[in-house]
Design a protein around this motif. Structure first.
Motif, PDB file in Angstrom:
ATOM      1  N   ASP A   1      48.554-107.366   8.432  1.00 28.95           N
ATOM      2  CA  ASP A   1      50.092-107.859   8.444  1.00 28.95           C
ATOM      3  C   ASP A   1      50.738-107.664   6.965  1.00 28.95           C
ATOM      4  OD1 ASP A   1      52.449-108.954   9.047  1.00 28.95           O
ATOM      5  OD2 ASP A   1      52.009-110.977   9.187  1.00 28.95           O
ATOM      6  N   LEU A   2      50.984-106.475   6.684  1.00 34.27           N
ATOM      7  CA  LEU A   2      51.739-106.097   5.578  1.00 34.27           C
ATOM      8  C   LEU A   2      53.031-106.025   5.857  1.00 34.27           C
ATOM      9  CD1 LEU A   2      49.136-103.526   4.047  1.00 34.27           C
ATOM     10  CD2 LEU A   2      49.512-105.650   3.600  1.00 34.27           C
ATOM     11  N   LYS A   3      53.840-106.125   4.593  1.00 34.24           N
ATOM     12  CA  LYS A   3      55.447-106.491   4.633  1.00 34.24           C
ATOM     13  C   LYS A   3      55.617-105.676   3.381  1.00 34.24           C
ATOM     14  CE  LYS A   3      55.522-110.990   7.276  1.00 34.24           C
ATOM     15  NZ  LYS A   3      54.301-110.695   7.561  1.00 34.24           N
ATOM     16  N   PRO A   4      57.155-105.175   3.586  1.00 33.21           N
ATOM     17  CA  PRO A   4      57.856-104.571   2.493  1.00 33.21           C
ATOM     18  C   PRO A   4      57.351-105.331   0.956  1.00 33.21           C
ATOM     19  CG  PRO A   4      59.348-104.475   3.931  1.00 33.21           C
ATOM     20  CD  PRO A   4      58.306-105.397   4.515  1.00 33.21           C
ATOM     21  N   GLY A   5      57.005-104.626  -0.115  1.00 30.15           N
ATOM     22  CA  GLY A   5      56.948-105.150  -1.218  1.00 30.15           C
ATOM     23  C   GLY A   5      55.322-105.623  -1.385  1.00 30.15           C
ATOM     24  N   ASP A   6      54.747-105.829  -0.666  1.00 32.06           N
ATOM     25  CA  ASP A   6      53.325-105.901  -0.665  1.00 32.06           C
ATOM     26  C   ASP A   6      52.474-104.751  -1.189  1.00 32.06           C
ATOM     27  OD1 ASP A   6      53.530-108.615   0.621  1.00 32.06           O
ATOM     28  OD2 ASP A   6      52.683-107.625   2.644  1.00 32.06           O
ATOM     29  N   GLN A   7      51.415-104.825  -1.981  1.00 35.00           N
ATOM     30  CA  GLN A   7      50.631-104.252  -2.809  1.00 35.00           C
ATOM     31  C   GLN A   7      49.424-104.012  -2.299  1.00 35.00           C
ATOM     32  OE1 GLN A   7      51.155-104.972  -6.942  1.00 35.00           O
ATOM     33  NE2 GLN A   7      53.448-104.231  -7.067  1.00 35.00           N
TER      34      GLN A   7
ATOM     35  N   VAL B   1      50.258 -96.310   6.450  1.00 40.40           N
ATOM     36  CA  VAL B   1      50.423 -97.945   6.603  1.00 40.40           C
ATOM     37  C   VAL B   1      51.611 -98.196   6.008  1.00 40.40           C
ATOM     38  CG1 VAL B   1      49.556 -99.962   5.988  1.00 40.40           C
ATOM     39  CG2 VAL B   1      48.074 -98.267   7.166  1.00 40.40           C
ATOM     40  N   CYS B   2      51.681 -97.573   4.570  1.00 33.66           N
ATOM     41  CA  CYS B   2      53.107 -98.124   3.512  1.00 33.66           C
ATOM     42  C   CYS B   2      54.319 -97.363   4.367  1.00 33.66           C
ATOM     43  CB  CYS B   2      52.653 -97.331   2.305  1.00 33.66           C
ATOM     44  SG  CYS B   2      51.331 -98.324   1.285  1.00 33.66           S
ATOM     45  N   ARG B   3      54.192 -96.300   4.924  1.00 37.47           N
ATOM     46  CA  ARG B   3      55.453 -95.794   5.609  1.00 37.47           C
ATOM     47  C   ARG B   3      55.790 -96.687   6.443  1.00 37.47           C
ATOM     48  NH1 ARG B   3      55.731 -90.020   8.343  1.00 37.47           N
ATOM     49  NH2 ARG B   3      54.515 -91.282  10.138  1.00 37.47           N
ATOM     50  N   LYS B   4      54.716 -97.163   7.332  1.00 40.60           N
ATOM     51  CA  LYS B   4      55.108 -98.070   8.649  1.00 40.60           C
ATOM     52  C   LYS B   4      55.664 -99.470   8.228  1.00 40.60           C
ATOM     53  CE  LYS B   4      54.331 -97.030  12.577  1.00 40.60           C
ATOM     54  NZ  LYS B   4      54.945 -96.489  13.624  1.00 40.60           N
ATOM     55  N   THR B   5      54.904-100.019   7.095  1.00 42.98           N
ATOM     56  CA  THR B   5      55.292-101.211   6.763  1.00 42.98           C
ATOM     57  C   THR B   5      56.210-101.478   5.522  1.00 42.98           C
ATOM     58  OG1 THR B   5      53.382-101.523   5.264  1.00 42.98           O
ATOM     59  CG2 THR B   5      52.967-101.814   7.535  1.00 42.98           C
ATOM     60  N   GLY B   6      56.356-100.584   4.792  1.00 42.74           N
ATOM     61  CA  GLY B   6      57.038-100.756   3.460  1.00 42.74           C
ATOM     62  C   GLY B   6      56.233-101.366   2.278  1.00 42.74           C
ATOM     63  N   ALA B   7      55.056-101.567   2.424  1.00 40.40           N
ATOM     64  CA  ALA B   7      54.132-101.851   1.483  1.00 40.40           C
ATOM     65  C   ALA B   7      53.903-100.685   0.521  1.00 40.40           C
ATOM     66  CB  ALA B   7      52.741-102.260   1.974  1.00 40.40           C
TER      67      ALA B   7
ATOM     68  N   HIS C   1      32.006-103.760   9.522  1.00 41.95           N
ATOM     69  CA  HIS C   1      31.557-104.966   9.249  1.00 41.95           C
ATOM     70  C   HIS C   1      32.839-106.003   8.837  1.00 41.95           C
ATOM     71  CE1 HIS C   1      30.170-108.488   6.754  1.00 41.95           C
ATOM     72  NE2 HIS C   1      29.095-108.596   7.649  1.00 41.95           N
ATOM     73  N   ALA C   2      32.892-107.213   9.517  1.00 40.82           N
ATOM     74  CA  ALA C   2      33.908-108.075   8.918  1.00 40.82           C
ATOM     75  C   ALA C   2      33.450-109.624   8.887  1.00 40.82           C
ATOM     76  CB  ALA C   2      35.068-108.076  10.050  1.00 40.82           C
ATOM     77  N   ARG C   3      33.835-110.297   7.863  1.00 38.96           N
ATOM     78  CA  ARG C   3      33.316-111.499   7.940  1.00 38.96           C
ATOM     79  C   ARG C   3      33.937-112.409   9.052  1.00 38.96           C
ATOM     80  NH1 ARG C   3      35.050-115.003   4.397  1.00 38.96           N
ATOM     81  NH2 ARG C   3      36.704-114.047   3.867  1.00 38.96           N
ATOM     82  N   PRO C   4      33.148-113.277   9.476  1.00 39.00           N
ATOM     83  CA  PRO C   4      33.953-114.026  10.636  1.00 39.00           C
ATOM     84  C   PRO C   4      35.121-114.505  10.453  1.00 39.00           C
ATOM     85  CG  PRO C   4      31.620-114.721  10.105  1.00 39.00           C
ATOM     86  CD  PRO C   4      31.870-114.008   9.083  1.00 39.00           C
ATOM     87  N   GLU C   5      35.608-114.958   9.217  1.00 40.97           N
ATOM     88  CA  GLU C   5      36.908-115.598   9.142  1.00 40.97           C
ATOM     89  C   GLU C   5      37.890-114.578   9.103  1.00 40.97           C
ATOM     90  OE1 GLU C   5      33.697-117.590   6.476  1.00 40.97           O
ATOM     91  OE2 GLU C   5      34.090-115.534   7.141  1.00 40.97           O
ATOM     92  N   VAL C   6      37.715-113.466   9.299  1.00 47.55           N
ATOM     93  CA  VAL C   6      38.813-112.596   9.177  1.00 47.55           C
ATOM     94  C   VAL C   6      38.725-111.606  10.517  1.00 47.55           C
ATOM     95  CG1 VAL C   6      39.137-112.481   6.804  1.00 47.55           C
ATOM     96  CG2 VAL C   6      37.493-110.800   7.913  1.00 47.55           C
ATOM     97  N   GLN C   7      37.855-111.707  11.444  1.00 43.22           N
ATOM     98  CA  GLN C   7      37.757-110.816  12.535  1.00 43.22           C
ATOM     99  C   GLN C   7      38.938-110.847  13.262  1.00 43.22           C
ATOM    100  OE1 GLN C   7      33.758-111.798  14.285  1.00 43.22           O
ATOM    101  NE2 GLN C   7      32.858-111.029  12.494  1.00 43.22           N
ATOM    102  N   GLY C   8      39.363-112.230  13.393  1.00 41.24           N
ATOM    103  CA  GLY C   8      40.792-112.320  14.132  1.00 41.24           C
ATOM    104  C   GLY C   8      42.040-111.702  13.931  1.00 41.24           C
ATOM    105  N   LEU C   9      41.924-111.187  12.711  1.00 40.23           N
ATOM    106  CA  LEU C   9      43.134-110.501  12.138  1.00 40.23           C
ATOM    107  C   LEU C   9      42.926-108.664  12.683  1.00 40.23           C
ATOM    108  CD1 LEU C   9      42.861-111.038   8.252  1.00 40.23           C
ATOM    109  CD2 LEU C   9      44.427-112.255  10.053  1.00 40.23           C
ATOM    110  N   LEU C  10      42.066-108.410  13.163  1.00 44.24           N
ATOM    111  CA  LEU C  10      41.756-107.191  13.588  1.00 44.24           C
ATOM    112  C   LEU C  10      42.360-106.515  15.121  1.00 44.24           C
ATOM    113  CD1 LEU C  10      38.275-106.166  11.930  1.00 44.24           C
ATOM    114  CD2 LEU C  10      40.532-105.903  11.179  1.00 44.24           C
ATOM    115  N   ASP C  11      42.906-105.461  15.521  1.00 48.11           N
ATOM    116  CA  ASP C  11      43.341-105.097  16.526  1.00 48.11           C
ATOM    117  C   ASP C  11      42.499-103.873  16.772  1.00 48.11           C
ATOM    118  OD1 ASP C  11      45.139-107.359  17.196  1.00 48.11           O
ATOM    119  OD2 ASP C  11      46.528-106.208  15.913  1.00 48.11           O
TER     120      ASP C  11
END
Length: 399
Positions: free
Chosen positions: A93-99, A117-123, A225-235
């Motif tokens: 979940d990236l937003k304009p201005g994120d780096q 991704v930057c073109r789509k999100t503004g990051a 590979h994804a740590r269990p704590e961040v797997q829910g971020l993925l689609d």
């Protein structure tokens, strides 16, 4: 290496193949296992794909997890590392201005991924120039940390770089990113089977690597590979039978009883799963042939060849030995037309090796695998010596 070991591969005998790093090469026993899975599928496709597949996919996960130092529920098969990293990049979940903080040594396909991704999100992408030659872990880590700001959301690094064949010391940079709440995303395309990995010890949030390079499975076999704590971020990139409407709910299961992370990514429509199913066979082949011992011999051969070429050209290496990929080295060569050198090496000398321009340097990137030999290295040195000494003016004139 011995001729007997070389005969276990399917490579053309009339080509000196020094480019394992691009697509790998599959040994005969593993390729036969691959064809066996394909034949089994074709004999009863409905049973294989419709009733057996989700159980069959468990064995590669478990074998690879044991090899790479992680839990089998935290790793999932994908087509290639680019696919795995696209899943991550397009899910966050990236937003304009994120780096997105990265380096000037990254693989071009992933540079394009983050640009998309930057073109789509503004990051925004922030590129750190790695101090060269790379001779110090502290200098590398300090450069990365110096690029971090309050706006940094993602740290994206190669573990082994594609253009420069450097082994980045990423652990301390990852730890600092974790401390600051920055997601760490690691391109490990060249690492499985190339270096000994401890994914849990490395501590990256997301790590994707290829099995079809240095682990020597057939093409189209990789992992995320994804740590269990961040797997829910993925689609998933593709919504198919593994997805459920409740997949983001706490404790949710995928359609086949695994976590949504596994079921959503593994089950994505009809495909040939045979490359991924050969992972246990590739791991067994490596054990049967003491492949870490083979790799040590290859490392010595690669470093000695790079040293010889350096003495010939007078050009300094890109790093000290500990920061060079064990079986792959980017060797600086004099100013030339890289395409002409590459083509001439293949057409005149039968040598397959990538030659390209990286920043202000011309590079010949050497890969040494168990099927290579010292006479082949001598052939490369002789060919480059002839080309760069006698053909350099003509080659340079075509640039």
């Amino acid at each position: 290496m011995s001729d007997n070991l070389a005969r276990q591969f399917l490579l053309r005998e009339d080509v000196v193949f020094l480019n394992h790093g691009s697509f790998g090469a599959c040994p005969r026993p593993v390729f036969e296992a691959y064809q066996g899975w394909q034949l089994e599928l074709e004999r009863e496709p409905v049973e294989f794909l419709g009733r057996r597949l989700h159980d069959l996919l468990r064995a590669p996960r478990e074998a690879l997890a044991a090899e790479l130092g992680c839990g089998s529920e935290d790793i999932v098969g994908v087509l290639n590392a680019t696919t795995g990293l696209n899943i991550v990049a397009r899910s966050l979940d990236l937003k304009p201005g994120d780096q997105i903080l990265t380096t000037d040594h990254e693989y071009s396909a992933l540079e394009k991924t983050w640009a998309y991704v930057c073109r789509k999100t503004g990051a925004e992408i922030v590129v750190v120039k790695v101090p060269m030659p790379l001779t110090s872990e502290a200098a590398f880590t300090d450069a990365i940390i110096a690029g971090m700001t309050e706006r940094t959301r993602v740290l994206f690094l190669s573990h082994i770089t594609s253009p420069t064949a450097l082994l980045f010391p990423i652990e301390n940079a990852i730890a600092e990113a974790r401390r600051r709440g920055i997601w760490s995303v690691i391109d490990g395309a060249h690492t499985p089977g190339h270096i000994k990995l401890d994914l849990e010890g490395i501590g990256a949030d997301f790590y994707s690597g290829n099995c079809h390079k240095w682990m020597m499975t057939p093409k189209g076999s990789a992992f995320l590979h994804a740590r269990p704590e961040v797997q829910g971020l993925l689609d998933p990139l593709v919504i198919s039978h593994g997805w459920t409407a409740e997949s983001k709910a706490p404790g949710a299961k995928g359609a086949f009883g695994n976590s949504p992370f596994i079921d959503e990514i593994e089950i994505q429509g009809t495909r040939d799963p045979a490359p991924w199913l050969t992972v246990p066979a590739a791991i067994q082949f490596r054990k049967d042939n003491d492949w870490w011992g083979v790799a040590a011999h290859c490392h010595a051969l690669a470093q000695d060849t790079a040293r010889q070429l350096g003495e010939l050209t007078g050009l300094a290496p890109l790093s000290s030995p500990e920061f060079c990929a064990p079986q792959m080295v980017a060797m600086p060569i004099p100013e030339c037309d890289p395409l002409v050198v590459h083509t001439t090496l293949f057409e005149r000398y039968g040598i397959e090796i990538p030659v390209f321009r990286w920043q202000d340097r011309c590079i010949a990137r050497l890969s040494v695998q168990g099927y290579n030999s010292r006479p082949q290295m001598d052939r490369l040195i002789d060919a480059l010596s002839e080309l760069l000494e006698l053909g350099a003016p003509q080659i340079a004139a075509q640039g």
